[in-house]
Design a protein around this motif. Structure first.
Motif, PDB file in Angstrom:
ATOM      1  N   TYR A 148       0.872  -1.174   0.000  1.00  8.73           N
ATOM      2  CA  TYR A 148       0.000   0.000   0.000  1.00  8.73           C
ATOM      3  C   TYR A 148       0.906   1.219   0.000  1.00  8.73           C
ATOM      4  N   TYR A 198     -12.388   6.466   1.898  1.00  6.51           N
ATOM      5  CA  TYR A 198     -11.907   6.070   3.229  1.00  6.51           C
ATOM      6  C   TYR A 198     -11.969   4.556   3.411  1.00  6.51           C
ATOM      7  N   ASN A 199     -13.109   3.969   3.091  1.00  5.47           N
ATOM      8  CA  ASN A 199     -13.268   2.524   3.269  1.00  5.47           C
ATOM      9  C   ASN A 199     -12.356   1.732   2.334  1.00  5.47           C
ATOM     10  N   ASN A 201      -9.402   2.699   1.045  1.00  6.76           N
ATOM     11  CA  ASN A 201      -8.012   2.785   1.461  1.00  6.76           C
ATOM     12  C   ASN A 201      -7.749   2.020   2.755  1.00  6.76           C
ATOM     13  N   ARG A 202      -8.706   2.088   3.681  1.00  4.28           N
ATOM     14  CA  ARG A 202      -8.535   1.338   4.928  1.00  4.28           C
ATOM     15  C   ARG A 202      -8.477  -0.163   4.653  1.00  4.28           C
ATOM     16  N   ARG A 203      -9.337  -0.640   3.758  1.00  2.37           N
ATOM     17  CA  ARG A 203      -9.326  -2.065   3.393  1.00  2.37           C
ATOM     18  C   ARG A 203      -8.023  -2.441   2.690  1.00  2.37           C
ATOM     19  N   ILE A 205      -5.098  -1.086   3.120  1.00  2.00           N
ATOM     20  CA  ILE A 205      -4.038  -1.166   4.128  1.00  2.00           C
ATOM     21  C   ILE A 205      -4.120  -2.497   4.857  1.00  2.00           C
ATOM     22  N   ARG A 206      -5.320  -2.916   5.215  1.00  2.00           N
ATOM     23  CA  ARG A 206      -5.482  -4.206   5.907  1.00  2.00           C
ATOM     24  C   ARG A 206      -5.004  -5.368   5.036  1.00  2.00           C
ATOM     25  N   TRP A 226      -1.728   9.384   9.182  1.00  2.00           N
ATOM     26  CA  TRP A 226      -2.813   8.538   9.694  1.00  2.00           C
ATOM     27  C   TRP A 226      -2.667   7.106   9.163  1.00  2.00           C
ATOM     28  N   GLU A 227      -2.368   6.980   7.871  1.00  4.85           N
ATOM     29  CA  GLU A 227      -2.234   5.649   7.275  1.00  4.85           C
ATOM     30  C   GLU A 227      -1.073   4.880   7.895  1.00  4.85           C
ATOM     31  N   TYR A 230      -2.282   3.773  11.362  1.00  6.89           N
ATOM     32  CA  TYR A 230      -3.233   2.665  11.262  1.00  6.89           C
ATOM     33  C   TYR A 230      -2.499   1.369  10.940  1.00  6.89           C
TER      34      TYR A 230
END
Length: 290
Positions: A148, A198-199, A201-203, A205-206, A226-227, A230
């Motif tokens: 990512y 947001y959702n 990018n968060r996914r 990263i996971r 923030w990234e 997280y």
């Protein structure tokens, strides 16, 4: 392009009894999946332990089971086979191994207790040690190739730089999730689009194995920070590229929380090295039989 590969990565039944776990199978599958994704041929090597001890064998160290003249002769023959492959195919991208193996370990091997030395020690297994000039990667590291890319993306120069670094990483067979390529690239967007980005990018990263972050500037971009935070909370590996020579403190290149949560590198070559990519021009001379 091809890799030489420990045969148990393709056929785990070749491993000693009781040492293979579901997590190992997953690593093997992801490593082979990386090769398939990028069109890298996989050339399996012969398994010295299976040839010498048979497939139905218990775990053991080199000194316990393999330290014999007969096994040394077998290794000589297998080395000749490897040299033939290299002569016909050219130098491989790398040689894939499995850490702890007495023969095919990359950074650790069960060599055997000797004096005050423990049975497990740092270094290559006795087979892979015959090829010191071929870059080697443990399958657990090679399987981590989904990146990512966290970076500011608000100007043309930022987006161009991000794209250039991403392309460099792709050229070394990494899969890149680059937010500016998935819709986070303009200011005119509504609340629903904010939620989607947001959702997404968060996914991403996971799902990533590694986060590469660009932290140039007087202070790191807030979204990138923030990234990184997280990712650190998820116990992901974070590599931060800072080419900016300014310091934020006597011993800090950037905000100390970001620096402590990542490995900070200062140029593209350092970034590639941190990702385990062999240096450009690394020697691949034809190996000589021992």
């Amino acid at each position: 392009m091809y890799v030489l590969c420990s045969p148990c990565i393709l056929n785990p039944s070749l491993r000693a009894k009781g040492i293979t776990h579901p997590s190992d199978i997953a690593l093997f599958a992801r490593s082979i999946g990386r090769c398939k994704k990028f069109g890298i041929d996989v050339v399996p090597l012969s398994c010295p332990e299976t040839q010498y001890l048979g497939p139905d064998r218990k775990p053991g160290t080199y000194l316990e089971r393999l330290n014999t003249p007969e096994f040394a002769t077998l290794l000589e023959e297998l080395c000749r086979q490897v040299n033939t492959i290299i002569k016909e195919w050219g130098p491989p991208l790398c040689i894939l191994g499995v850490n702890s193996s007495p023969t095919c370990g990359v950074t650790s091997t069960y060599y055997g207790a000797e004096g005050d030395k423990p049975a497990k020690r740092a270094g290559r297994g006795v087979f892979y040690a015959k090829f010191p000039n071929i870059p080697a990667q443990d399958v657990a590291e090679f399987s981590k190739y989904r990146i990512y890319f966290a970076a500011p993306l608000f100007s043309e120069s930022e987006r161009s730089y991000n794209a250039a670094i991403a392309e460099l990483l792709r050229s070394h067979y990494f899969e890149i999730s680059l937010p500016q390529d998935t819709g986070d690239n303009h200011a005119v967007r509504d609340r629903q689009e904010h939620v989607r980005i947001y959702n997404h990018n968060r996914r991403a990263i996971r799902d990533a194995d590694i986060i590469v972050a660009i932290i140039d500037g007087a202070d790191a971009d807030s979204g990138t920070a923030w990234e990184m935070g997280y990712a650190a909370a998820l116990k992901k590996r974070v590599i931060a590229l800072r080419t900016d020579f300014r310091m934020t403190g006597s011993h800090e290149r950037v905000n100390l929380m970001l620096e402590q949560a990542s490995r900070v590198v200062t140029d593209k070559n350092e970034l590639l090295a941190a990702l385990g990519v062999p240096p450009v021009g690394a020697p691949h001379p034809e190996q000589k039989s021992p």
